[in-house]
Scaffold this active site. Structure first.
Site, mmCIF file in Angstrom:
data_model
loop_
_atom_site.group_PDB
_atom_site.id
_atom_site.type_symbol
_atom_site.label_atom_id
_atom_site.label_comp_id
_atom_site.label_asym_id
_atom_site.label_seq_id
_atom_site.Cartn_x
_atom_site.Cartn_y
_atom_site.Cartn_z
ATOM 1 N N ASP A 38 0.461 -1.237 -0.344
ATOM 2 C CA ASP A 38 0.091 0.037 -0.366
ATOM 3 C C ASP A 38 0.782 1.556 -0.215
ATOM 4 O O ASP A 38 2.142 1.239 0.378
ATOM 5 C CB ASP A 38 -0.915 -0.349 1.103
ATOM 6 C CG ASP A 38 -1.755 0.754 0.705
ATOM 7 O OD1 ASP A 38 -2.344 1.604 0.216
ATOM 8 O OD2 ASP A 38 -2.734 1.308 2.115
ATOM 9 N N HIS A 55 2.932 3.237 -8.604
ATOM 10 C CA HIS A 55 2.826 1.930 -8.864
ATOM 11 C C HIS A 55 3.988 1.612 -9.684
ATOM 12 O O HIS A 55 5.092 0.523 -9.200
ATOM 13 C CB HIS A 55 1.850 1.370 -9.503
ATOM 14 C CG HIS A 55 0.616 2.334 -9.426
ATOM 15 N ND1 HIS A 55 0.033 1.508 -7.674
ATOM 16 C CD2 HIS A 55 -0.894 2.653 -10.211
ATOM 17 C CE1 HIS A 55 -0.928 2.197 -7.336
ATOM 18 N NE2 HIS A 55 -1.636 2.775 -8.877
ATOM 19 N N LEU A 149 11.374 -20.568 -4.386
ATOM 20 C CA LEU A 149 10.106 -19.901 -4.387
ATOM 21 C C LEU A 149 8.655 -19.880 -5.382
ATOM 22 O O LEU A 149 9.140 -19.719 -5.904
ATOM 23 C CB LEU A 149 10.485 -17.937 -4.209
ATOM 24 C CG LEU A 149 9.414 -16.878 -3.923
ATOM 25 C CD1 LEU A 149 9.472 -17.212 -2.710
ATOM 26 C CD2 LEU A 149 10.285 -16.004 -4.593
HETATM 27 C C1 FPP Z 1 -2.087 -0.305 -3.536
HETATM 28 O O1 FPP Z 1 -1.594 1.228 -3.357
HETATM 29 C C2 FPP Z 1 -1.616 -0.489 -4.158
HETATM 30 C C3 FPP Z 1 -1.919 -1.422 -5.624
HETATM 31 C C4 FPP Z 1 -3.405 -1.461 -6.107
HETATM 32 C C5 FPP Z 1 -0.886 -1.628 -6.708
HETATM 33 C C6 FPP Z 1 -0.116 -2.942 -6.006
HETATM 34 C C7 FPP Z 1 0.638 -3.547 -7.434
HETATM 35 C C8 FPP Z 1 1.937 -3.694 -7.634
HETATM 36 C C9 FPP Z 1 2.669 -2.904 -5.952
HETATM 37 C C10 FPP Z 1 2.633 -3.721 -8.839
HETATM 38 C C11 FPP Z 1 2.724 -5.109 -8.878
HETATM 39 C C12 FPP Z 1 3.333 -6.068 -9.913
HETATM 40 C C13 FPP Z 1 2.584 -6.508 -10.746
HETATM 41 C C14 FPP Z 1 3.990 -7.157 -11.696
HETATM 42 C C15 FPP Z 1 1.998 -7.166 -10.795
HETATM 43 P P1 FPP Z 1 -2.632 3.350 -3.731
HETATM 44 O O2 FPP Z 1 -2.271 2.610 -4.925
HETATM 45 O O3 FPP Z 1 -4.057 2.448 -2.955
HETATM 46 O O4 FPP Z 1 -1.623 4.288 -2.520
HETATM 47 P P2 FPP Z 1 -2.710 5.162 -2.280
HETATM 48 O O5 FPP Z 1 -3.410 4.595 -0.643
HETATM 49 O O6 FPP Z 1 -1.196 5.948 -1.249
HETATM 50 O O7 FPP Z 1 -3.552 5.765 -2.817
#
Ligand code: FPP
Length: 258
Positions: A38, A55, A149
């Site tokens: 997050d 992201h 893994l």
């Molecule tokens: C939450 O942060 C994060 C997500 C919804 C997406 C997470 C995805 C990745 C880190 C990349 C994954 C990689 C692959 C290869 C699938 P948020 O956007 O809700 O953060 P905020 O709460 O600060 O808005």
């Protein structure tokens, strides 16, 4: 380059000089670690960048933590990458997130194969765009026989959705006579979940300050240890990961017993 050097230095040594990795290696290693990644959006906003930049940086953290989990001999790393609720986000952000598996395939497949990592997915694949499904399929095919893994992406995943789907399928099997109603127990339920065959997470990590589970593995987390940090996912380093494991190593897990 600067970011790379920062990442390298941050991961190199513990504050007291001892290599954190070797320290953590001496204790019990959790078999299954699950992470609620997050804070990508907030990380980007703080820097005046579009949310998707968070992201992108988050994907680099995925790489770093996968390497760390592999080095530590963790068996399963589950990453909450897109929830069933995330479709409510702006269209461009959803499109961007759906392209990440394809991009990760291009940049990381070779290394994952070299590391003997097996890539899996949990969640409802049917509603994903074709290019996302195709990337997942390619990952799965290329790593199917790997024995190291298990890197398990939770994509279009929602725990209530998973439980309902399992219950519906159990009812179908009972009604068709394939299974006796009285045979339905916890082990049967486990077999009908996306996580069939995997042990429950021993440790769950959530980054970026929220203290909640957000519809993530509600059945499977019954006895998991939880660890929260204010550090956002794009800033989360292997040292943070090792600290979470170190903390886990000092917990006393009783599973309801004394
Ligand atoms: C939450 O942060 C994060 C997500 C919804 C997406 C997470 C995805 C990745 C880190 C990349 C994954 C990689 C692959 C290869 C699938 P948020 O956007 O809700 O953060 P905020 O709460 O600060 O808005």
């Amino acid at each position: 380059m600067i970011r790379f050097l920062k990442r390298w230095f941050a991961g190199a040594k513990d504050a007291d000089g001892e290599d954190l990795l070797s320290k953590v290696r001496k204790g019990p290693i959790p078999r299954h670690v699950a992470i609620i990644m997050d804070g990508n959006g907030r990380w980007a906003k703080k820097r005046g960048l579009p949310r998707v930049a968070g992201h992108r940086e988050g994907m680099n953290t995925v790489r770093e933590i996968t390497r760390a989990a592999d080095e530590l001999g963790i068996e399963i790393l589950t990453l909450y990458s897109f929830s069933t609720e995330n479709w409510k986000r702006p269209r461009e952000e959803v499109d961007y997130l759906m392209r990440l598996p394809q991009e990760f395939l291009h940049t990381d497949l070779d290394e994952l194969v070299r590391r003997n990592v097996q890539v899996r997915m949990i969640g409802d694949e049917t509603h994903l765009p074709d290019h996302t499904r195709s990337a997942i399929r390619q990952f799965q095919e290329a790593t199917r026989n790997n024995t190291g893994l298990i890197l398990n992406f939770a994509l279009n995943y929602g725990s209530r959705d998973e439980i309902l789907r399992a219950v519906r399928r159990i009812i179908e099997d009972v009604q068709s006579g394939k299974m006796d109603k009285d045979a339905v127990d916890e082990a049967v339920m486990n077999r009908y979940l996306y996580t069939a065959g995997l042990p429950d997470p021993d440790l769950v990590i959530r980054t970026s300050g929220e203290i909640r589970i957000s519809n993530f593995m509600l059945w499977q987390l019954a006895y998991s240890e939880l660890w929260f940090t204010n550090v956002s996912w794009p800033e989360f380093r292997r040292d943070h990961f090792f600290r979470a494991i170190e903390d886990y190593q000092h917990r006393s897990r009783r599973f309801g017993a004394v």
